[in-house]
Design a protein around this motif. Structure first.
Motif, PDB file in Angstrom:
ATOM      1  N   THR A 291     -13.437  71.609 -18.941  1.00 11.86           N
ATOM      2  CA  THR A 291     -14.519  72.477 -19.415  1.00 11.86           C
ATOM      3  C   THR A 291     -14.435  72.648 -20.922  1.00 11.86           C
ATOM      4  OG1 THR A 291     -14.544  73.664 -17.299  1.00 11.86           O
ATOM      5  CG2 THR A 291     -15.555  74.766 -19.192  1.00 11.86           C
ATOM      6  N   TRP A 307     -16.713  78.822 -31.780  1.00 11.55           N
ATOM      7  CA  TRP A 307     -17.755  78.750 -30.762  1.00 11.55           C
ATOM      8  C   TRP A 307     -18.453  80.100 -30.622  1.00 11.55           C
ATOM      9  CZ3 TRP A 307     -14.536  76.312 -26.170  1.00 11.55           C
ATOM     10  CH2 TRP A 307     -14.124  75.026 -26.530  1.00 11.55           C
ATOM     11  N   THR A 309     -19.308  83.629 -29.240  1.00 13.05           N
ATOM     12  CA  THR A 309     -18.326  84.598 -28.745  1.00 13.05           C
ATOM     13  C   THR A 309     -18.193  84.575 -27.226  1.00 13.05           C
ATOM     14  OG1 THR A 309     -18.827  86.002 -30.650  1.00 13.05           O
ATOM     15  CG2 THR A 309     -17.666  87.032 -28.814  1.00 13.05           C
ATOM     16  N   GLU A 310     -19.302  84.345 -26.525  1.00  8.05           N
ATOM     17  CA  GLU A 310     -19.252  84.408 -25.061  1.00  8.05           C
ATOM     18  C   GLU A 310     -18.415  83.277 -24.453  1.00  8.05           C
ATOM     19  OE1 GLU A 310     -23.231  82.432 -26.227  1.00  8.05           O
ATOM     20  OE2 GLU A 310     -21.976  84.146 -26.891  1.00  8.05           O
ATOM     21  N   LEU A 311     -18.069  82.269 -25.261  1.00  4.65           N
ATOM     22  CA  LEU A 311     -17.259  81.155 -24.755  1.00  4.65           C
ATOM     23  C   LEU A 311     -15.792  81.271 -25.145  1.00  4.65           C
ATOM     24  CD1 LEU A 311     -19.689  78.156 -25.465  1.00  4.65           C
ATOM     25  CD2 LEU A 311     -19.369  79.418 -23.324  1.00  4.65           C
ATOM     26  N   GLY A 316     -13.902  83.853 -18.397  1.00  4.16           N
ATOM     27  CA  GLY A 316     -15.102  84.672 -18.375  1.00  4.16           C
ATOM     28  C   GLY A 316     -16.250  84.046 -17.587  1.00  4.16           C
ATOM     29  N   VAL A 317     -17.238  84.869 -17.268  1.00  6.48           N
ATOM     30  CA  VAL A 317     -18.380  84.407 -16.472  1.00  6.48           C
ATOM     31  C   VAL A 317     -19.218  83.406 -17.245  1.00  6.48           C
ATOM     32  CG1 VAL A 317     -18.471  86.488 -15.054  1.00  6.48           C
ATOM     33  CG2 VAL A 317     -19.745  86.408 -17.198  1.00  6.48           C
ATOM     34  N   ASP A 318     -19.294  83.544 -18.570  1.00  4.70           N
ATOM     35  CA  ASP A 318     -20.117  82.624 -19.351  1.00  4.70           C
ATOM     36  C   ASP A 318     -19.517  81.219 -19.365  1.00  4.70           C
ATOM     37  OD1 ASP A 318     -22.304  84.354 -20.557  1.00  4.70           O
ATOM     38  OD2 ASP A 318     -20.518  85.483 -21.119  1.00  4.70           O
ATOM     39  N   VAL A 319     -18.213  81.140 -19.416  1.00  2.99           N
ATOM     40  CA  VAL A 319     -17.564  79.829 -19.352  1.00  2.99           C
ATOM     41  C   VAL A 319     -17.738  79.226 -17.963  1.00  2.99           C
ATOM     42  CG1 VAL A 319     -15.327  78.639 -19.428  1.00  2.99           C
ATOM     43  CG2 VAL A 319     -15.926  80.303 -21.202  1.00  2.99           C
ATOM     44  N   ARG A 321     -20.223  79.778 -15.990  1.00  2.00           N
ATOM     45  CA  ARG A 321     -21.625  79.348 -15.913  1.00  2.00           C
ATOM     46  C   ARG A 321     -21.811  78.019 -16.642  1.00  2.00           C
ATOM     47  NH1 ARG A 321     -23.696  83.356 -18.315  1.00  2.00           N
ATOM     48  NH2 ARG A 321     -23.913  84.636 -16.438  1.00  2.00           N
ATOM     49  N   TYR A 322     -21.183  77.884 -17.802  1.00  2.00           N
ATOM     50  CA  TYR A 322     -21.286  76.638 -18.547  1.00  2.00           C
ATOM     51  C   TYR A 322     -20.727  75.475 -17.722  1.00  2.00           C
ATOM     52  CZ  TYR A 322     -20.976  73.220 -22.297  1.00  2.00           C
ATOM     53  OH  TYR A 322     -21.135  72.085 -23.050  1.00  2.00           O
ATOM     54  N   GLU A 325     -23.203  74.516 -15.059  1.00  2.00           N
ATOM     55  CA  GLU A 325     -24.408  73.867 -15.575  1.00  2.00           C
ATOM     56  C   GLU A 325     -24.116  72.482 -16.141  1.00  2.00           C
ATOM     57  OE1 GLU A 325     -25.796  76.677 -18.409  1.00  2.00           O
ATOM     58  OE2 GLU A 325     -26.664  78.049 -16.907  1.00  2.00           O
TER      59      GLU A 325
END
Length: 651
Positions: A291, A307, A309-311, A316-319, A321-322, A325
């Motif tokens: 990832t 990167w 901030t959410e990554l 975390g949930v954003d990672v 989700r990435y 996807e």
């Protein structure tokens, strides 16, 4: 050791940061407050941090109070309540603290009455309810027989079929030739992972991860499934890169990535039992690394602090989700790691012990830093104090682990790193082995001379090393050049760990018996570079300070040993002179007391340039110089044959 310095913004330990986090700055007080300093030392000394240290010349150096203040902020007073320090024991031998409920590495809980019989990582709950990791391991490492081998910078060791850089197929060829020559081992430069970005970094000692492999070392045409696709156009362009002496990792990765993508498209939907088992075995760590690789490629940035901030949080949930996807890209990089592992594993079965090289750290913006960010101290970088060989000291741009956090996590990162280093090999060289005892922490805003030594739980770390080596029947080399802690080498030799000696630093006659001896290391002058004066001229050109008188004495001694007039001008040194000097040096090395000695491919190729000049970034083409000829040609040339002959005379 690499001295790569990486630009960019370092991260804070919790990973929650913007583009430029605030961090404690090194501000030297004038004058020091003796009361404040005494209070700091009362707190820090029990935690393994002293206010002074002895440098390489035997001089006592006083650590600045400002440094002690920053170090103090990185430590807590003790382990959390209910957690005790690791307990090291020998299987079958009584230990007075081994009482309570023992949860073995395999199997259900049992009552411990002072003895555990099975090697492994166990958990003990004492009669007082304190949890302790138990490392049950043999007391000694396997020691190799008296032997010799080759020392190889893999990126530089190209064959005619290489795509601009040495690869795992080339490593297998080197090992086969070495075995035919009578060698017993091949030491290879670090093959740790780097970021899959458009401009990959050059240094193998500033990796993205020490738990995964460098995809640049994949031989695309040798990958499973390569026979299904046409790679002829890419192969021709890749082989054309061999015409240039300087390695262009940007061009190499562009070609290899396209080749791997073609193969992946052909095999991605087919069942692959080996790949599926690899993914199961590597588990969450592989998914996380793949990832990170996908994000780094997508943003064309290897530095996760830059990167969004959410990554920043790998859990975390954003990672997550990435990863969902971009599942195909995550799967692609997982498959690439399997291909690299598959090829590396086969190269390590070609008749010699491959000595893997374990780098001392990883880049501040790397995947390892992303994965273990809660265990790192980002306000510091590790390095070395000034000594006679590096008068300015060294700083390596690598963040240190917190010794307290290593204990809190049962040394999980260290355990996995050593296990991965020994997954395919039967020997491991630990770069800057002093890291197991202590590391020199330099505040980010300070000079190397303003650093402080921070001690680590060495008994637990050595126990882990012995246990993992036992599991693969491996032997261990500790690179112990430079300033070492008192008693360190005695401890190394007491458990069967080999020292790493270089003729550049130590007279060959003084090499210990339990050692791996070399003419030089990747940071030091080659024989041709010393004899011709080319190395000294290059150091002067780039403004490096050195002991020029000592260098000249070493050059004259080398010349006399090879029956060359030491007054002979550098421009008159011939290829025959270099040949004679190389053979003379290795004849002496072969006769040394050391258990294992290595001949460098750079010396066998009469290369005048060293692979890396410590303390430089752009002034010198560090880690980019390929060998001048294909490996099979070099290893069968008259100079290499003569080196082999002198090695075989006494080994």
């Amino acid at each position: 050791m690499s001295t790569h310095r990486k630009p960019g913004t370092p991260a804070s330990p919790d990973g929650a940061r913007g583009q430029q986090p605030d961090h404690p700055r090194f501000i030297r007080p004038a004058p020091d407050d003796p009361v404040q300093r005494a209070a700091l030392l009362r707190r820090l000394v029990p935690l393994g941090v002293n206010g002074t240290y002895i440098d390489a010349t035997g001089r006592e150096v006083r650590v600045p109070t400002a440094t002690l203040e920053l170090v103090s902020a990185a430590f807590e007073d003790s382990l959390p309540r209910g957690i005790g320090p690791a307990l090291v024991c020998t299987p079958g031998r009584y230990h007075p603290e081994l009482f309570g409920t023992l949860v073995p590495e395999d199997g259900g809980p049992v009552q411990a009455h002072g003895v555990v019989n099975t090697p492994g990582y166990h958990v003990l709950y004492t009669v007082r309810g304190v949890r302790r990791l138990v490392i049950a391991t043999p007391e000694h490492l396997r020691e190799p027989q008296r032997s010799w081998g080759w020392q190889v910078q893999l990126y530089a060791a190209r064959s005619r079929d290489s795509w601009g850089i040495g690869d795992f197929r080339d490593l297998g060829q080197i090992c086969r030739i070495a075995a035919q020559q009578g060698a017993q081992c091949v030491q290879v430069s670090p093959v740790h992972a780097i970021a899959p970005v458009s401009h990959p970094k050059d240094s193998p000692y500033s990796p993205a991860s020490r738990h995964f492999l460098n995809l640049l070392h994949i031989a695309p045409g040798f990958a499973p499934g390569a026979e299904r696709v046409n790679l002829s156009d890419l192969s021709a362009r890749g082989r054309a890169l061999n015409d240039e002496r300087l390695i262009d990792r940007t061009a190499v990765w562009a070609l290899k990535r396209e080749a791997l993508e073609r193969i992946w498209q052909a095999v991605r939907d087919e069942p692959n039992i080996e790949f599926r088992e690899f993914r199961r075995h590597r588990g969450r760590a592989l998914t996380r690394f793949a990832t990170w690789s996908a994000i780094a490629e997508d943003l064309d940035s290897p530095d996760w602090p830059d990167w969004p901030t959410e990554l920043h949080n790998p859990e975390g949930v954003d990672v997550a989700r990435y990863a969902h996807e971009h599942a195909d890209r995550v799967n692609f990089f997982s498959w690439c790691q399997w291909v690299a592992d598959w090829q590396y594993g086969r190269a390590c079965t070609e008749g010699v012990d491959v000595i893997a090289d374990l780098a001392v750290g990883f880049d501040r913006g790397s995947e390892d830093a992303w994965a273990f960010h809660g265990q790192l101290c980002f306000d510091f970088e590790i390095g070395a104090p000034p000594d006679e060989h590096n008068q300015d000291g060294q700083r390596w741009g690598l963040p240190p682990f917190s010794p307290q956090m290593e204990e809190r996590t049962d040394f999980a990162a260290f355990r996995d790193m050593v296990a991965r280093g020994l997954a395919h090999t039967h020997a491991l060289r630990i770069d800057h082995v002093m890291q197991l005892w202590r590391l020199f922490w330099i505040p980010r805003d300070a000079d190397p001379a303003d650093g402080a030594y921070v001690h680590y739980p060495v008994h637990a770390l050595l126990a882990i090393l012995r246990l993992e080596a036992m599991r693969t029947n491996a032997w261990i080399v500790g690179e112990d050049m430079g300033t070492v802690a008192p008693g360190m080498r005695e401890t190394m030799h007491g458990i069967g760990m080999l020292s790493n000696c270089s003729a550049v630093r130590t007279p060959i006659a003084d090499f210990p018996e339990l050692a791996l001896g070399t003419s030089s290391t990747h940071d030091q002058v080659t024989i041709a570079g010393l004899l011709t004066g080319a190395d000294a001229a290059e150091l002067r050109r780039i403004g490096k300070r050195s002991d020029w008188a000592q260098i000249e004495r070493s050059r004259r001694k080398l010349a006399e040993m090879a029956h060359i007039d030491p007054a002979k001008p550098a421009h008159r040194i011939s290829n025959a002179d270099i040949h004679a000097a190389v053979v003379a040096r290795y004849r002496l090395l072969a006769q040394s007391p050391s258990r294992v000695v290595l001949a460098s491919l750079d010396d066998a190729a009469a290369v005048r340039e060293r692979p890396n000049v410590p303390g430089t970034i752009d002034e010198y083409p560090n880690w980019r110089l390929a060998l001048p000829e294909p490996i099979d040609t070099l290893l069968d040339a008259p100079l290499a044959r003569d080196v082999v002959a002198v090695m075989r005379e006494t080994r």
